[in-house]
Design a protein around this motif. Structure first.
Motif, PDB file in Angstrom:
ATOM      1  N   VAL A   1      35.963   9.425  -2.507  1.00 12.72           N
ATOM      2  CA  VAL A   1      34.524   9.338  -2.745  1.00 12.72           C
ATOM      3  C   VAL A   1      34.093   7.892  -2.519  1.00 12.72           C
ATOM      4  O   VAL A   1      34.723   6.958  -3.013  1.00 12.72           O
ATOM      5  N   GLY A   2      33.051   7.693  -1.741  1.00 12.83           N
ATOM      6  CA  GLY A   2      32.539   6.361  -1.471  1.00 12.83           C
ATOM      7  C   GLY A   2      33.220   5.654  -0.307  1.00 12.83           C
ATOM      8  O   GLY A   2      32.757   4.601   0.125  1.00 12.83           O
ATOM      9  N   ALA A   3      34.311   6.205   0.200  1.00 11.10           N
ATOM     10  CA  ALA A   3      35.007   5.596   1.342  1.00 11.10           C
ATOM     11  C   ALA A   3      34.307   5.976   2.640  1.00 11.10           C
ATOM     12  O   ALA A   3      33.567   6.957   2.702  1.00 11.10           O
ATOM     13  N   ASP A   4      34.551   5.171   3.675  1.00  8.60           N
ATOM     14  CA  ASP A   4      34.005   5.488   4.991  1.00  8.60           C
ATOM     15  C   ASP A   4      34.647   6.771   5.515  1.00  8.60           C
ATOM     16  O   ASP A   4      35.831   7.027   5.254  1.00  8.60           O
ATOM     17  N   PRO A   5      33.886   7.583   6.275  1.00  9.49           N
ATOM     18  CA  PRO A   5      34.473   8.804   6.840  1.00  9.49           C
ATOM     19  C   PRO A   5      35.579   8.461   7.841  1.00  9.49           C
ATOM     20  O   PRO A   5      35.582   7.384   8.433  1.00  9.49           O
ATOM     21  N   PHE A   6      36.498   9.400   8.015  1.00 11.03           N
ATOM     22  CA  PHE A   6      37.558   9.214   9.011  1.00 11.03           C
ATOM     23  C   PHE A   6      36.956   9.007  10.396  1.00 11.03           C
ATOM     24  O   PHE A   6      37.362   8.107  11.119  1.00 11.03           O
ATOM     25  N   VAL A   7      35.989   9.863  10.766  1.00 11.96           N
ATOM     26  CA  VAL A   7      35.307   9.748  12.059  1.00 11.96           C
ATOM     27  C   VAL A   7      33.837  10.122  11.892  1.00 11.96           C
ATOM     28  O   VAL A   7      33.473  10.869  10.984  1.00 11.96           O
ATOM     29  N   SER A   8      33.023   9.589  12.784  1.00 13.48           N
ATOM     30  CA  SER A   8      31.592   9.902  12.816  1.00 13.48           C
ATOM     31  C   SER A   8      31.221  10.241  14.252  1.00 13.48           C
ATOM     32  O   SER A   8      31.984   9.967  15.186  1.00 13.48           O
ATOM     33  N   VAL A   9      30.021  10.775  14.435  1.00 12.36           N
ATOM     34  CA  VAL A   9      29.533  11.094  15.772  1.00 12.36           C
ATOM     35  C   VAL A   9      29.492   9.799  16.579  1.00 12.36           C
ATOM     36  O   VAL A   9      29.033   8.757  16.099  1.00 12.36           O
ATOM     37  N   GLY A  10      30.032   9.870  17.801  1.00 14.49           N
ATOM     38  CA  GLY A  10      30.075   8.709  18.680  1.00 14.49           C
ATOM     39  C   GLY A  10      31.383   7.937  18.618  1.00 14.49           C
ATOM     40  O   GLY A  10      31.652   7.091  19.468  1.00 14.49           O
ATOM     41  N   ASP A  11      32.218   8.208  17.601  1.00 21.63           N
ATOM     42  CA  ASP A  11      33.513   7.521  17.483  1.00 21.63           C
ATOM     43  C   ASP A  11      34.481   8.025  18.532  1.00 21.63           C
ATOM     44  O   ASP A  11      34.502   9.218  18.860  1.00 21.63           O
ATOM     45  N   ARG A  12      35.304   7.106  19.015  1.00 21.40           N
ATOM     46  CA  ARG A  12      36.389   7.466  19.923  1.00 21.40           C
ATOM     47  C   ARG A  12      37.601   7.826  19.082  1.00 21.40           C
ATOM     48  O   ARG A  12      37.943   7.113  18.144  1.00 21.40           O
ATOM     49  N   VAL A  13      38.256   8.948  19.405  1.00 18.92           N
ATOM     50  CA  VAL A  13      39.458   9.373  18.684  1.00 18.92           C
ATOM     51  C   VAL A  13      40.617   9.520  19.659  1.00 18.92           C
ATOM     52  O   VAL A  13      40.417   9.771  20.839  1.00 18.92           O
ATOM     53  N   GLU A  14      41.802   9.347  19.135  1.00 15.26           N
ATOM     54  CA  GLU A  14      43.025   9.533  19.902  1.00 15.26           C
ATOM     55  C   GLU A  14      43.723  10.795  19.405  1.00 15.26           C
ATOM     56  O   GLU A  14      43.523  11.206  18.258  1.00 15.26           O
ATOM     57  N   ALA A  15      44.549  11.390  20.236  1.00 14.50           N
ATOM     58  CA  ALA A  15      45.337  12.554  19.804  1.00 14.50           C
ATOM     59  C   ALA A  15      46.217  12.112  18.640  1.00 14.50           C
ATOM     60  O   ALA A  15      46.825  11.048  18.677  1.00 14.50           O
TER      61      ALA A  15
ATOM     62  N   GLU B   1      45.604  16.798   5.797  1.00 15.53           N
ATOM     63  CA  GLU B   1      44.924  16.036   6.839  1.00 15.53           C
ATOM     64  C   GLU B   1      44.903  16.848   8.125  1.00 15.53           C
ATOM     65  O   GLU B   1      45.921  17.396   8.522  1.00 15.53           O
ATOM     66  N   LEU B   2      43.748  16.907   8.760  1.00 18.49           N
ATOM     67  CA  LEU B   2      43.611  17.600  10.041  1.00 18.49           C
ATOM     68  C   LEU B   2      43.531  16.540  11.127  1.00 18.49           C
ATOM     69  O   LEU B   2      42.695  15.629  11.047  1.00 18.49           O
ATOM     70  N   GLN B   3      44.406  16.645  12.115  1.00 20.41           N
ATOM     71  CA  GLN B   3      44.484  15.642  13.164  1.00 20.41           C
ATOM     72  C   GLN B   3      43.973  16.197  14.483  1.00 20.41           C
ATOM     73  O   GLN B   3      44.089  17.387  14.758  1.00 20.41           O
ATOM     74  N   SER B   4      43.448  15.298  15.290  1.00 17.25           N
ATOM     75  CA  SER B   4      42.910  15.683  16.592  1.00 17.25           C
ATOM     76  C   SER B   4      44.041  16.021  17.554  1.00 17.25           C
ATOM     77  O   SER B   4      45.074  15.363  17.570  1.00 17.25           O
ATOM     78  N   GLU B   5      43.807  17.029  18.350  1.00 18.50           N
ATOM     79  CA  GLU B   5      44.771  17.430  19.373  1.00 18.50           C
ATOM     80  C   GLU B   5      44.471  16.740  20.704  1.00 18.50           C
ATOM     81  O   GLU B   5      45.301  16.753  21.604  1.00 18.50           O
ATOM     82  N   VAL B   6      43.261  16.173  20.822  1.00 17.90           N
ATOM     83  CA  VAL B   6      42.851  15.557  22.087  1.00 17.90           C
ATOM     84  C   VAL B   6      42.271  14.166  21.833  1.00 17.90           C
ATOM     85  O   VAL B   6      41.810  13.861  20.742  1.00 17.90           O
ATOM     86  N   ALA B   7      42.288  13.352  22.874  1.00 22.73           N
ATOM     87  CA  ALA B   7      41.604  12.057  22.841  1.00 22.73           C
ATOM     88  C   ALA B   7      40.211  12.257  23.421  1.00 22.73           C
ATOM     89  O   ALA B   7      40.023  13.070  24.335  1.00 22.73           O
ATOM     90  N   GLY B   8      39.245  11.546  22.881  1.00 26.25           N
ATOM     91  CA  GLY B   8      37.889  11.662  23.385  1.00 26.25           C
ATOM     92  C   GLY B   8      36.881  11.071  22.436  1.00 26.25           C
ATOM     93  O   GLY B   8      37.213  10.261  21.570  1.00 26.25           O
ATOM     94  N   VAL B   9      35.631  11.525  22.555  1.00 24.02           N
ATOM     95  CA  VAL B   9      34.531  11.019  21.740  1.00 24.02           C
ATOM     96  C   VAL B   9      33.983  12.166  20.893  1.00 24.02           C
ATOM     97  O   VAL B   9      33.713  13.261  21.400  1.00 24.02           O
ATOM     98  N   VAL B  10      33.818  11.914  19.591  1.00 24.90           N
ATOM     99  CA  VAL B  10      33.264  12.919  18.670  1.00 24.90           C
ATOM    100  C   VAL B  10      31.786  13.079  18.999  1.00 24.90           C
ATOM    101  O   VAL B  10      31.018  12.119  18.968  1.00 24.90           O
ATOM    102  N   ARG B  11      31.394  14.293  19.353  1.00 23.66           N
ATOM    103  CA  ARG B  11      29.996  14.569  19.693  1.00 23.66           C
ATOM    104  C   ARG B  11      29.255  15.304  18.580  1.00 23.66           C
ATOM    105  O   ARG B  11      28.028  15.258  18.521  1.00 23.66           O
ATOM    106  N   GLU B  12      30.006  15.972  17.684  1.00 23.69           N
ATOM    107  CA  GLU B  12      29.355  16.685  16.579  1.00 23.69           C
ATOM    108  C   GLU B  12      30.319  16.852  15.420  1.00 23.69           C
ATOM    109  O   GLU B  12      31.493  17.152  15.620  1.00 23.69           O
ATOM    110  N   VAL B  13      29.803  16.631  14.216  1.00 24.34           N
ATOM    111  CA  VAL B  13      30.505  16.993  12.990  1.00 24.34           C
ATOM    112  C   VAL B  13      29.734  18.201  12.473  1.00 24.34           C
ATOM    113  O   VAL B  13      28.586  18.081  12.062  1.00 24.34           O
ATOM    114  N   ALA B  14      30.344  19.379  12.537  1.00 21.60           N
ATOM    115  CA  ALA B  14      29.620  20.635  12.307  1.00 21.60           C
ATOM    116  C   ALA B  14      29.550  21.064  10.841  1.00 21.60           C
ATOM    117  O   ALA B  14      28.933  22.073  10.529  1.00 21.60           O
TER     118      ALA B  14
END
Length: 159
Positions: free
Chosen positions: A98-112, A127-140
């Motif tokens: 609580v109060g910490a920065d999110p792991f990722v936000s829209v526009g962030d670059r992520v790695e697999a 923890e849920l990890q990304s399977e692909v590298a890219g840019v987060v376009r939506e947090v649904a």
């Protein structure tokens, strides 16, 4: 202990989106508590039922459980974005505390392999990890919202 009841619990866990179940029975024939733990995960395809140490270390019969279905993989919808789907029923958390920065936000670059979020199920933080590298376009999903198995959590524009 009624083995039919135990088999029913195993089937219930197997058919649900939960990863496990812990039950403590007080007032058994010996008066000592008995603890039943049933778990399923991709790495372990058997459920174990083990009495509490106070029972004297007697092991209950283990019932085999079919291997659970693999979690849904990230998919590419018509938009070309990869959808990160929830592999379980649980509560979605964007940040480690609580109060910490999110792991990722829209526009962030992520790695697999990068952590995207935490899914809480039965007091276990996964923890849920990304399977692909890219840019987060939506947090649904909104923070602290319950999610269903297969729900879209993120959309990532893959490299």
């Amino acid at each position: 202990m009624d083995l039919d009841w135990l088999k029913g619990l195993i089937e219930l866990v197997e058919d649900s989106g939960v990863d496990g179940l812990d039950i403590e029975l007080v007032g058994s024939d010996t008066g000592d508590p008995t603890r039943v733990r049933i778990r399923k995960s991709p790495r372990m395809a058997a459920a174990a039922a083990v009495p509490a140490a106070a029972v004297g270390g007697v092991e209950l019969a283990q019932a085999p459980v079919a291997a659970p279905a693999p979690p849904p993989a990230e998919t590419a919808p018509a938009s070309g974005l990869f959808e990160v789907l929830s592999p379980m029923v649980g509560t979605f958390y964007r940040a480690p505390a609580v109060g910490a920065d999110p792991f990722v936000s829209v526009g962030d670059r992520v790695e697999a392999g990068q952590t995207l979020c935490i899914l809480e199920a039965m007091k276990l933080m996964n923890e849920l990890q990304s399977e692909v590298a890219g840019v987060v376009r939506e947090v649904a999903v909104e923070n602290a919202e319950p999610v269903e198995y297969g729900a879209v959590l993120f959309r990532i524009e893959a490299d």
